[in-house]
Design an enzyme around this catalytic site. Structure first.
Site, PDB file in Angstrom:
ATOM      1  N   ARG A   1      39.955  50.343  31.330  1.00  0.00           N
ATOM      2  CA  ARG A   1      40.761  51.513  30.931  1.00  0.00           C
ATOM      3  C   ARG A   1      41.771  51.914  32.009  1.00  0.00           C
ATOM      4  NH1 ARG A   1      35.770  53.119  27.977  1.00  0.00           N
ATOM      5  NH2 ARG A   1      36.363  53.188  25.786  1.00  0.00           N
TER       6      ARG A   1
ATOM      7  N   HIS B   1      34.039  42.398  36.152  1.00  0.00           N
ATOM      8  CA  HIS B   1      33.335  41.494  35.233  1.00  0.00           C
ATOM      9  C   HIS B   1      33.073  40.143  35.903  1.00  0.00           C
ATOM     10  CE1 HIS B   1      35.637  44.024  32.204  1.00  0.00           C
ATOM     11  NE2 HIS B   1      34.402  44.162  31.787  1.00  0.00           N
TER      12      HIS B   1
ATOM     13  N   MET C   1      36.928  49.625  39.350  1.00  0.00           N
ATOM     14  CA  MET C   1      37.639  48.791  38.371  1.00  0.00           C
ATOM     15  C   MET C   1      37.136  49.096  36.969  1.00  0.00           C
ATOM     16  SD  MET C   1      38.487  45.184  39.990  1.00  0.00           S
ATOM     17  CE  MET C   1      39.269  45.093  41.594  1.00  0.00           C
TER      18      MET C   1
END
Ligand code: PAF
Length: 282
Positions: free
Chosen positions: A190, A36, A187
């Site tokens: 979860r 992210h 990545m």
């Protein structure tokens, strides 16, 4: 960084930022990781301001999926985003996103149908609906998504094209390459569900995918390479394989052999109850 949780203050905050230059949106469900943050960094390179949304969207979870247990850590996420130089955190709750009486759904045919669309009925309707709303709420000039969810990116681009969206336009929806751990595992929020043992086994997924791609490049048939990949996963700690397929990178049509257009390998497999997905270019 400003944090807003309601639509009215969001509009004011977005207006103030827009006066300053282009806005990029990074939609997320939180539990932020390096993948992210790579999106936020890329967004910062292309826009004056980065807005990040965090919303665990109930509409994209099936009745037996992990909505209740999906990791939620807004405080930590907010600190990470602040450190990355994001300007705005849009943090609505379910009532702000889907108020009483909410009744509209966005459904994208074609690219939504195979792969995760087949394995998770309704999932991409939920994704398209919330992303369409996020686009309308923030009206960004650009939007950034991870290529780990390649099919999601295809669905969102199709939606933007089909609905003639302008903020952002389909061309302004950007994919960012998957960020991987040292052992190659993509990545994902979860990954936090995996036990120490499962986490070790999970690296079999990218390794087996690379082996399959190497075999195909060396002349192996698609079918044989995919069967070998499935066997490697099942003997390497995975409990089941939802799909292992080669598809056209843009249309997601199934490919059974070499073709002139770019193709990708797509895999979804489970370790215990955790479902991992990955994709790589052929
Ligand atoms: O990729 C995700 O995290 C989600 O599917 C998205 C795009 C934020 C929509 O809820």
């Amino acid at each position: 960084m400003q944090t807003v949780t309601q639509l009215d203050p969001l509009r004011g905050a977005v207006e103030a930022l827009r006066a300053d230059g282009p806005i990029a949106l990074v939609p997320t469900m939180g539990a932020l990781h390096e993948g992210h943050l790579a999106l936020v960094r890329e967004a910062r390179r292309h826009a004056a301001h980065v807005a990040v949304s965090i919303f665990v969207n109930p509409r994209q979870f099936g009745p037996k999926e992990d909505l209740a247990s999906y990791p939620r850590q807004a405080e930590r996420d907010s600190q990470l985003l602040e450190a990355e130089g994001a300007s705005l955190l849009w943090l609505p709750d379910v009532a702000a996103m889907y108020p009483q009486g909410y009744a509209t759904s966005v459904s994208v045919d074609g690219v939504s149908a195979p792969l995760c669309g087949a394995a998770r009925p309704g999932h991409f309707d939920g994704v398209a609906t919330v992303v369409c709303k996020l686009f309308n709420q923030v009206q960004p000039d650009l939007a950034f998504f991870g290529e780990k969810d390649w099919q999601q990116l295809a669905v969102i681009r199709r939606m933007a094209r089909d609905l003639d969206l302008l903020f952002p336009s389909a061309e302004a929806i950007r994919g960012v390459p998957t960020v991987r751990e040292g052992d190659g595992l993509a990545m994902s929020s979860r990954n936090a569900y995996l036990s120490v043992e499962q986490r070790k086994d999970a690296a079999t997924l990218p390794r087996a995918m690379r082996q399959a791609i190497a075999a195909i490049r060396g002349g192996a048939g698609y079918d044989a390479a995919l069967q070998a990949l499935t066997s490697t996963l099942l003997s390497g700690g995975f409990s089941s394989v939802d799909y292992a397929e080669i598809r056209d990178a843009a249309s997601l049509e199934l490919r059974e052999g070499p073709h002139s257009d770019p193709a990708r390998l797509f895999v979804a497999a489970r370790i215990g109850t955790t479902r991992l997905i990955d994709n790589m270019p052929l």
